[in-house]
Design an enzyme around this catalytic site. Structure first.
Site, PDB file in Angstrom:
ATOM      1  N   SER A 215       0.841  -1.190   0.000  1.00  0.00           N
ATOM      2  CA  SER A 215       0.000   0.000   0.000  1.00  0.00           C
ATOM      3  C   SER A 215       0.882   1.248   0.000  1.00  0.00           C
ATOM      4  O   SER A 215       1.685   1.425  -0.908  1.00  0.00           O
ATOM      5  CB  SER A 215      -0.964  -0.036   1.194  1.00  0.00           C
ATOM      6  OG  SER A 215      -2.004   0.904   1.052  1.00  0.00           O
ATOM      7  N   GLU A 342      -8.925  -5.484  -3.949  1.00  0.00           N
ATOM      8  CA  GLU A 342      -8.436  -4.379  -3.126  1.00  0.00           C
ATOM      9  C   GLU A 342      -9.590  -3.468  -2.679  1.00  0.00           C
ATOM     10  O   GLU A 342      -9.631  -2.968  -1.557  1.00  0.00           O
ATOM     11  CB  GLU A 342      -7.454  -3.519  -3.925  1.00  0.00           C
ATOM     12  CG  GLU A 342      -6.309  -4.261  -4.575  1.00  0.00           C
ATOM     13  CD  GLU A 342      -5.076  -4.340  -3.715  1.00  0.00           C
ATOM     14  OE1 GLU A 342      -5.158  -3.966  -2.531  1.00  0.00           O
ATOM     15  OE2 GLU A 342      -4.034  -4.786  -4.226  1.00  0.00           O
TER      16      GLU A 342
END
Length: 549
Positions: A215, A342
């Site tokens: 991330s 995601e």
């Protein structure tokens, strides 16, 4: 120097037929570096082996007082023996889920986990982990990033803290104030310099360092690749679910001015603003100021206090795409990819009333003027492509997976393959087992792998279940850690195939977008999400054409 206490451990075999006896050793060990002596401790990895843990080692001066917001400063030597047997808190931040704050300002520490501390042994590959959290939360604690899965692969693992939010990304224009911005990224460089200087004392090879992150950590890895300040500090790079091309990975350049206004200060008097911000209690700074600035999880809006680009003395002086296309960056082997779903996390975090807002569709780094006829036209195209009339959650998962994560990572790979002469390996992670912890936390029952859930196969966390021998969880952990550490060791995640990893992972080429499907089995495939990536490519081409008119 080691001090050990032996004890007996009784363990029952799976069939229950008998017991065996094994001697474990709980040890404290002291390593000497040029800054001073450090005491660590021994621990057991997932397969019953022993490794040494050193937690809370400072790599820079505490960034407090007049060092708040400023670039990290070299650490001074200490006297006596530094106790690194206990975990320390992360950097001060808002809690990611829930209200309140966690961490502390004196947080520029790193952790080292190593199979041994003998300098005369063969030096081991170093994996340098950068945690995620949107540049505003997260830490290196073992709640998420325990080393037990990686240690059996005979590598040295380093995990770090870096400053977050306003403390790490506040910026002033006046150079005399010495707050040029991106201090959080510069913390990472300081930690990498520490690794170059000291990691050999922990059995690590300073000439074989792999930076990896997930991330915001993945975006930070790419920023490190693009920044001149990190030259020579690493040799391979892994980007998981994040890149500098994601819309959330660059910040609002007016954040400092907006913070000053919220606090009733004159933004044009930067010295007065800095004095005030440095004198405030950190809790007051956030409660009365930072938390009142809207930090949207919408891809269409700039976020406060995230990495800043295109400014003098910044970490990266060019737009990331321009930097990659120029070819003037650190060209190293790369491994990168995303999870299959995601967007589950973004769907959970986005209030229902904002799900169909125009800013939920168009990434801000496409640079379309908000509210313009063109903006509305593009938003309508995206909405029509992804969402039906019934607005199913799974449609939003797909939208937010693509526009918030996959598109940026995919575009990064496509740009890098044009200028990087080193191999680039791409993956799509869709494993869905008992290790997928975030979906359970968010009460999501739909299949697929949510954002963050790939790290559960690399690191042991506080909620990780026991791995049963031969289970899909145990097999998948062994596969993931083997591929990641082989990439760190050789620059190739599958130098050899075997019963555990029967599939050869092929890198992408200019002609063929190869990628590995990480599922219950490993499968090579081509043209990842071809239809949706072609859709976005056409959207961008149309924007370029219309902007020229």
């Amino acid at each position: 120097m080691s001090f050990c206490l032996g004890f007996l451990n009784l363990k029952r075999f799976k069939d229950g037929a008998y017991f065996y006896r094994r001697v474990n050793r709980m040890c404290s060990t002291i390593v000497t570096i040029s800054d001073g002596q450090i005491k660590g401790k021994s621990a057991s990895d997932e397969r019953g082996g022993t490794y040494f843990s050193f937690q809370g080692i400072p790599y820079a001066k505490p960034p407090v007082g007049n060092l708040r917001f400023r670039d990290p400063q070299p650490l001074e030597k200490w006297t006596g023996v530094l106790d690194a047997t206990k975990q320390r808190k992360g950097c001060f931040s808002r809690k990611f889920l829930g209200s309140g704050f966690i961490g502390r300002e004196d947080c520029l520490i790193l952790n080292v986990y190593t199979p041994n501390t003998k300098e005369d042994s063969s030096p081991k590959p170093v994996l340098f982990w950068i945690h995620g959290g949107g540049f505003t939360s997260g830490s290196s604690t073992t709640d998420l990033y325990g080393p037990e899965y990686l240690m059996p692969e005979n590598v040295v693992l380093v995990t770090i803290n870096y400053r977050l939010g306003a403390l790490g990304f506040l910026k002033f224009d006046d150079p005399s104030l010495e707050v040029p911005g991106n201090a959080g990224l510069k913390d990472m460089v300081m930690a990498l310099k520490w690794v170059q200087k000291h990691i050999k004392n922990f059995g690590g090879d300073p000439n074989n360092v792999t930076i990896f992150g997930e991330s915001a950590g993945g975006a930070a890895v790419q920023y490190l690749m693009l920044s001149p300040s990190s030259k020579g500090l690493f040799h391979k790079a892994i980007l998981q679910s994040g890149s500098a091309l994601n819309p959330w990975a660059s910040g609002d350049p007016d954040s400092t001015k907006k913070l000053a206004k919220v606090l009733g200060l004159n933004p044009s008097n930067e010295r007065e603003v800095l004095d005030k911000l440095q004198s405030m209690k950190v809790e007051d700074l956030f409660t009365n100021g930072v938390t009142k600035l809207k930090d949207s999880y919408s891809p269409g809006q700039l976020r406060p206090f995230c990495p800043l680009l295109d400014c003098k003395s910044c970490f990266v002086s060019k737009d990331p795409v321009d930097a990659i296309q120029s070819g003037n960056y650190h060209k190293v082997p790369m491994l990168m990819g995303c999870t299959s779903d995601e967007g589950m996390l973004i769907h959970f975090l986005t209030p229902k009333k904002h799900l169909t807002s125009e800013t939920s569709f168009i990434p801000q780094n496409m640079k379309v003027q908000r509210g313009s006829p063109l903006y509305k036209e593009v938003a309508h195209k995206i909405k029509k492509y992804y969402l039906g009339d019934d607005l199913k959650a799974t449609d939003f998962y797909r939208l937010f997976t693509d526009n918030y994560f996959l598109l940026g990572v995919y575009r990064s790979a496509k740009h890098h393959i044009e200028t990087n002469d080193q191999p680039i390996y791409f993956y799509r992670f869709s494993l869905d087992t008992e290790l997928n912890f975030l979906k359970r936390l968010l009460d999501i029952s739909d299949p697929g792998a949510c954002h963050v859930e790939d790290i559960a196969y690399l690191f042991k966390g506080a909620t990780s279940p026991d791995l049963k021998p031969g289970s899909i969880e145990e097999t998948s952990v062994r596969r993931m850690t083997k591929m990641w550490t082989d990439f760190a060791r050789f620059g190739n995640p599958t130098p050899n195939t075997n019963t555990l990893i029967p599939t050869k992972w092929l890198p992408i080429t200019k002609e063929k977008f190869n990628y590995l499907r990480i599922e219950k089995d490993l499968k090579m495939d081509v043209d990842l999400e071809r239809e949706s990536m072609e859709f976005w490519s056409k959207v961008e081409d149309d924007l370029k054409f219309k902007n020229k008119l």
